[in-house]
Write an enzyme that holds these catalytic residues in place. Structure first.
Site, PDB file in Angstrom:
ATOM      1  N   TYR A 264       0.745  -1.145   0.006  1.00 25.65           N
ATOM      2  CA  TYR A 264      -0.102  -0.076   0.124  1.00 25.65           C
ATOM      3  C   TYR A 264       0.669   1.317  -0.094  1.00 25.65           C
ATOM      4  O   TYR A 264       2.049   1.419   0.367  1.00 25.65           O
ATOM      5  CB  TYR A 264      -0.893  -0.034   1.177  1.00 25.65           C
ATOM      6  CG  TYR A 264      -0.346   0.181   2.690  1.00 25.65           C
ATOM      7  CD1 TYR A 264      -0.433   1.515   3.102  1.00 25.65           C
ATOM      8  CD2 TYR A 264       0.259  -0.655   3.356  1.00 25.65           C
ATOM      9  CE1 TYR A 264       0.289   1.902   4.078  1.00 25.65           C
ATOM     10  CE2 TYR A 264       0.793  -0.376   4.528  1.00 25.65           C
ATOM     11  CZ  TYR A 264       0.785   0.800   5.190  1.00 25.65           C
ATOM     12  OH  TYR A 264       1.599   1.283   6.224  1.00 25.65           O
ATOM     13  N   CYS A 265       0.201   2.318  -0.413  1.00 25.92           N
ATOM     14  CA  CYS A 265       0.789   3.676  -0.427  1.00 25.92           C
ATOM     15  C   CYS A 265      -0.215   4.509   0.012  1.00 25.92           C
ATOM     16  O   CYS A 265      -0.915   4.239   0.751  1.00 25.92           O
ATOM     17  CB  CYS A 265       1.315   4.100  -1.881  1.00 25.92           C
ATOM     18  SG  CYS A 265      -0.005   4.258  -3.159  1.00 25.92           S
ATOM     19  N   GLN A 266      -0.045   5.775  -0.246  1.00 26.33           N
ATOM     20  CA  GLN A 266      -1.255   6.865  -0.157  1.00 26.33           C
ATOM     21  C   GLN A 266      -2.622   6.514  -0.701  1.00 26.33           C
ATOM     22  O   GLN A 266      -3.517   6.661  -0.075  1.00 26.33           O
ATOM     23  CB  GLN A 266      -0.722   8.256  -0.319  1.00 26.33           C
ATOM     24  CG  GLN A 266      -1.500   9.373   0.468  1.00 26.33           C
ATOM     25  CD  GLN A 266      -1.104   9.225   2.065  1.00 26.33           C
ATOM     26  OE1 GLN A 266      -0.332   8.945   2.588  1.00 26.33           O
ATOM     27  NE2 GLN A 266      -2.046   9.616   2.730  1.00 26.33           N
TER      28      GLN A 266
END
Length: 173
Positions: free
Chosen positions: A62-64
């Site tokens: 995941y990221c932002q």
């Protein structure tokens, strides 16, 4: 090979059912602000295909908002196509919007996408002012910036984001 996209709900259920690795590919300062409990930080700006060392049944990336996560999945799958890897579409933003907990840190820094937006808008405003007051030749940097935005939108690759990710304030933990 295309990475598998999953929702925050699907990711949560997978974490509950299986022995999965959770990997945050944002920058250290973003991770310190908030992250999914139990996640390991492997920033996309420094990620190598061989970085996944431990064996899990699956990995959730995941990221932002999901874009860097997808890039990380592609990079990891190019190195090892046998990985069972998922990207949370919508990233940690979707995770929080769905009501799942995150571990919050003391530090607060703007997410990378907002840093890019502020940088681009500042550059455009400065070059617009210069082209109106000093010389119309200052329109060329505006055209260059617009071309960069077009490439980022068309490909999902933003060179400015990669540069800003390496800035010292984004590396401090």
């Amino acid at each position: 090979m295309q990475p598998k996209e999953i929702s925050a709900n699907e990711a949560f259920m997978l974490i509950e059912r299986e022995d999965v690795g959770i990997i945050d590919v944002r920058e250290p300062a973003e991770h310190m602000t908030s992250h999914i409990e139990g996640s390991e930080l492997l920033p996309l700006s420094k990620l190598k295909g061989e970085d996944i060392k431990h064996e899990k049944s699956a990995y959730i990336i995941y990221c932002q908002k999901g874009g860097r996560g997808k890039s990380a999945c592609e990079k990891l799958l190019a190195h090892n196509p046998d990985l069972n890897i998922y990207n949370i579409s919508g990233g940690i933003n979707e995770w929080v919007n769905e009501g799942y907990n995150v571990r919050k840190g003391e530090k607060s820094i703007l997410p990378l996408d907002r840093q890019v937006q502020l940088s681009i808008s500042t550059l455009i405003l400065v070059f617009c002012a210069l082209s109106l007051t000093i010389s119309t030749a200052f329109i060329w940097p505006i055209i260059f910036i617009a071309a960069g935005l077009f490439v980022a939108g068309a490909t999902g690759f933003c060179g400015l984001a990669r540069i800003i990710a390496l800035m010292p304030w984004n590396q401090r933990v």
